[in-house]
Enzyme design. Structure first.
Site, PDB file in Angstrom:
ATOM      1  N   HIS A 144      64.278  27.067  35.601  1.00  0.00           N
ATOM      2  CA  HIS A 144      64.984  26.247  36.269  1.00  0.00           C
ATOM      3  C   HIS A 144      66.318  26.716  36.975  1.00  0.00           C
ATOM      4  CE1 HIS A 144      62.781  24.102  33.505  1.00  0.00           C
ATOM      5  NE2 HIS A 144      62.309  23.627  34.520  1.00  0.00           N
ATOM      6  N   ASP A 146      60.618  59.668   0.745  1.00  0.00           N
ATOM      7  CA  ASP A 146      59.028  60.361   0.375  1.00  0.00           C
ATOM      8  C   ASP A 146      59.227  61.575   0.856  1.00  0.00           C
ATOM      9  OD1 ASP A 146      56.382  61.002  -0.261  1.00  0.00           O
ATOM     10  OD2 ASP A 146      55.901  58.861  -0.216  1.00  0.00           O
ATOM     11  N   HIS A 203      55.285  63.512   0.329  1.00  0.00           N
ATOM     12  CA  HIS A 203      54.212  63.599   1.085  1.00  0.00           C
ATOM     13  C   HIS A 203      54.438  64.944   2.232  1.00  0.00           C
ATOM     14  CE1 HIS A 203      56.651  61.885   4.239  1.00  0.00           C
ATOM     15  NE2 HIS A 203      55.749  61.902   5.117  1.00  0.00           N
ATOM     16  N   HIS A 262      51.929  66.439   6.080  1.00  0.00           N
ATOM     17  CA  HIS A 262      52.338  67.012   7.339  1.00  0.00           C
ATOM     18  C   HIS A 262      51.890  68.711   7.086  1.00  0.00           C
ATOM     19  CE1 HIS A 262      54.203  63.283   8.548  1.00  0.00           C
ATOM     20  NE2 HIS A 262      55.120  63.334   7.681  1.00  0.00           N
ATOM     21  N   ASP A 264      51.861  60.245  10.088  1.00  0.00           N
ATOM     22  CA  ASP A 264      52.396  59.292   9.159  1.00  0.00           C
ATOM     23  C   ASP A 264      51.581  57.783   9.428  1.00  0.00           C
ATOM     24  OD1 ASP A 264      54.355  60.528   7.555  1.00  0.00           O
ATOM     25  OD2 ASP A 264      55.587  60.603   9.071  1.00  0.00           O
TER      26      ASP A 264
HETATM   27  S1  FES Z   1      66.588  26.604  33.189  1.00  0.00           S
HETATM   28 FE1  FES Z   1      65.009  25.129  32.389  1.00  0.00          FE
HETATM   29  S2  FES Z   1      64.173  26.581  30.787  1.00  0.00           S
HETATM   30 FE2  FES Z   1      65.896  27.712  31.368  1.00  0.00          FE
HETATM   31 FE   LIG Z   2      55.954  61.761   7.009  1.00  0.00          FE
END
Ligand code: FES
Ligand SMILES: [Fe+2]
Lengths: 174, 443
Positions: free
Chosen positions: B103, B203, B206, B211, B360
């Site tokens: 709005h 870790d 691993h 890797h 990962d």
């Molecule tokens: S102006 Fe109405 S919800 Fe933001």
């Molecule tokens: Fe890793």
């Protein structure tokens, strides 16, 4: 965008065949062959996602590109070596990747032996039992004709539409 | 009601598998962890100018972070106080104010409700505009890294980081400061938020196995670990856990961990050249760690690798999914060429197209999703490695595990995890300040 001259029909078909061959090679996991026979040594291989910005905002100084791949030949070579190592358990059992390439436009490039190629791509990647991932992106390529008459990829700029990566990662040939 | 005591056994170094799966545990985490810990928002370098903003998450709450006219930073929940629509749809930018799309209520950079369309005509004097600003979140920065906190009784950020700063300062301050290269990459993983956090915090185990292929292909100091061919030698590193659960694993002198070739040499030279500067700015003891590789997490969901230079937040999206934000870390004073090399190497390793990142995530997803099985989810997780060797680190005031590979920081992370989940407020947590190490050190 600058005016580009479309190529003759035979060249259009030749380029199209090269692109189709490339995707088939990658699908068949012939990565080394792809790198050695279809990629120029001065390759620039990039993929970006775009950060969401308001259209009228021209004051913000931060980069809009979010790179996910930014490779040269040596980098692509490392990625191929990863696959060749025999230890890459994330692609074992193998992934299945299928590229669809469409909206292909082929133009003469800046240099007489180069072509500028625009395409739209949809790539479907399957891995493990349940993971099916779809990626939608545009590609701007430059392909260069070598002294041997063959076309090779000299530059690829991948422009991914999706802002986030829903398909896990961009670690696949795009 | 979640029986928190049954989730973590600190003395025994185990955790219930349910922590990766159960919805009621997750709900408690949102309330008692994400509702009261400091959560990473952004870095000075991302919002340098007045009116710069970026949108992120704190837990599951969407937050707008804005550079104010006086240079300070404020953060607001990114919703409109009228009917609750999102106020800012961009991820980052520069603005003079923010107007809701629904709005048209318009807010200032400071979050104040400034104007309402046709206010006189449609509201008369009813609307108390000064009470309808965007809802503000507490923020503080440490060395240019901004964090937010929903709990006004939480300690300040510096105290929350506490003795862990001894390690943070090495890279955040050692050569005059660090910054992040954005915008962040964003990716969705189907895993619980703790699976990557615990992996990054502690870790090293691993690395040689998960890797293996990446390490073998990339070269750099870590490549010797590929395929578990070698253990890092005795005295090759340490693991640390601190008062509020932050932790780090350190591999000595392995800074440019995954940068091979010329780029690796450039990075190694940078670290070697700057070590004396760090000794002068901080201390000899801290300078010894400068140029090492850090794998680390700041509790609860902010991880980083220094040397591999990735900086991540694992935003929770329900118990079984996360959204990852990824930036590159660089030291401000690095030459542009090195920053570029660091950025490229980060993308290649831990970016959204990164070779190690993909390794990962496969583990993290299966650790989470297998728990849909009622027989699988009842089990316990084990983090007992190196339990008998933990002791107090006199230099930094933290608890230290004196080996490169061990699970000290896991145990410390889950000790803190249980403490947060149990406590009804920060006063209860503060009351443990003098005795937090006891269980970890089995005394
Ligand atoms: S102006 Fe109405 S919800 Fe933001
Ligand atoms: Fe890793």
């Amino acid at each position: 965008m600058e005016e580009l001259n479309p190529v003759a029909h035979e060249i259009y078909i030749e380029v199209q065949q090269a692109l189709f061959k490339e995707t088939r090679m990658l699908r068949e996991e012939r990565w080394r062959e792809w790198l050695e026979t279809m990629v120029e040594k001065d390759i620039v291989y990039r993929a970006i996602v775009s950060q969401l910005r308001f259209r009228k905002d021209n004051r913000y100084t931060g980069d809009k590109d979010v790179p996910s791949l930014d490779e040269n030949w040596a980098g692509l070579d490392r990625r191929v070596a990863q696959m060749e190592s025999g230890m890459q358990w994330t692609t074992d059992p193998a992934e299945r990747i299928r590229h669809f390439i469409t909206n292909l436009e082929v133009f003469e490039g800046k240099n007489p032996n180069e072509y500028v190629i625009y395409s739209n791509c949809q790539t479907v990647r399957n891995r493990r039992v349940y993971e099916e991932m779809t990626y939608c992106y545009g590609r701007n390529d430059i392909w260069r004709r070598g002294a041997d008459g063959k076309l090779r990829l000299a530059r690829r700029d991948v422009d991914v539409d999706e802002r986030f990566v829903s398909g896990k990662n961009h670690n696949f040939p795009m | 009601m979640v029986d928190v005591n049954s989730l973590v056994d600190v003395k025994n170094g185990t955790q219930a598998k349910r922590i990766f799966w159960d919805a009621d545990i997750y709900k408690l985490e949102l309330e008692r962890i994400f509702g009261r810990c400091w959560l990473f928002l952004t870095h000075d370098s991302i919002i340098p100018n007045v009116g710069d903003y970026t949108v992120t998450f704190m837990g599951e709450d969407e937050v707008l972070v804005v550079r104010q006219r006086d240079g300070s930073v404020k953060a607001f929940l990114n919703y409109c106080t009228h009917r609750g629509a999102r106020v800012v749809n961009a991820e980052a930018g520069n603005a003079r104010g923010f107007t809701c799309t629904y709005h048209g209520w318009a807010y200032g950079l400071d979050g104040a409700l400034e104007s309402v369309p046709f206010e006189k005509e449609v509201y008369g004097n009813v609307l108390k505009k000064d009470t309808l600003g965007m809802k503000e979140v507490r923020v503080e920065s440490y060395k240019g890294f901004w964090y937010g906190n929903f709990d006004h009784s939480a300690p300040n950020l510096a105290d929350y980081l506490g003795d862990y700063r001894w390690f943070l300062d090495i890279w955040m301050d050692g050569t005059g400061g660090a910054e992040l290269i954005g915008p962040p990459a964003r990716s969705i993983l189907k895993c619980n938020w703790k699976t990557p956090t615990e992996n990054f915090i502690g870790d090293a185990y691993h690395v040689g196995w998960t890797h293996a292929a990446s390490l073998k292909a990339l070269g750099g100091p870590l490549s010797v670990l590929a395929g578990n061919k070698h253990l890092p030698p005795e005295g090759a590193g340490v693991q640390i856990t601190s008062r509020h659960g932050h932790g780090v694993g350190i591999l000595f002198n392995a800074g440019p961990a995954l940068m091979g070739g010329e780029e690796g040499a450039m990075a190694a030279k940078w670290y070697a050249e700057n070590q004396p500067k760090v000794a002068r700015r901080l201390s000899e003891a801290q300078a010894k760690y400068y140029g090492s590789h850090f794998n680390a997490s700041i509790f609860p969901n902010n991880s980083y690798l220094w040397g591999t230079n990735t900086f991540k937040v694992w935003h929770p999206r329900g118990p079984h999914q996360i959204e990852v934000f990824t930036w590159t870390i660089v030291e401000k004073s690095m030459p542009q060429e090195l920053k570029e090399a660091v950025r490229r190497s980060m993308l290649r390793t831990f970016g959204t197209g990164g070779m190690l990142e993909s390794d990962d995530s496969d583990n993290m997803e299966s650790m989470t999703n297998l728990n849909r099985g009622p027989h699988i989810v009842t089990g316990m997780l084990n983090s007992q490695m190196g339990m008998e060797n933990d002791h107090e680190d006199e230099l930094s005031g933290n608890v230290i595990g004196p080996s490169a590979i061990g699970e000290t920081s896991y145990r410390g992370f889950y000790r803190a995890y249980r403490e947060y989940l149990k406590a009804k407020d920060w006063d209860e947590i503060r009351a443990n300040n003098g005795k937090w190490k006891d269980e970890l050190l089995n005394r």
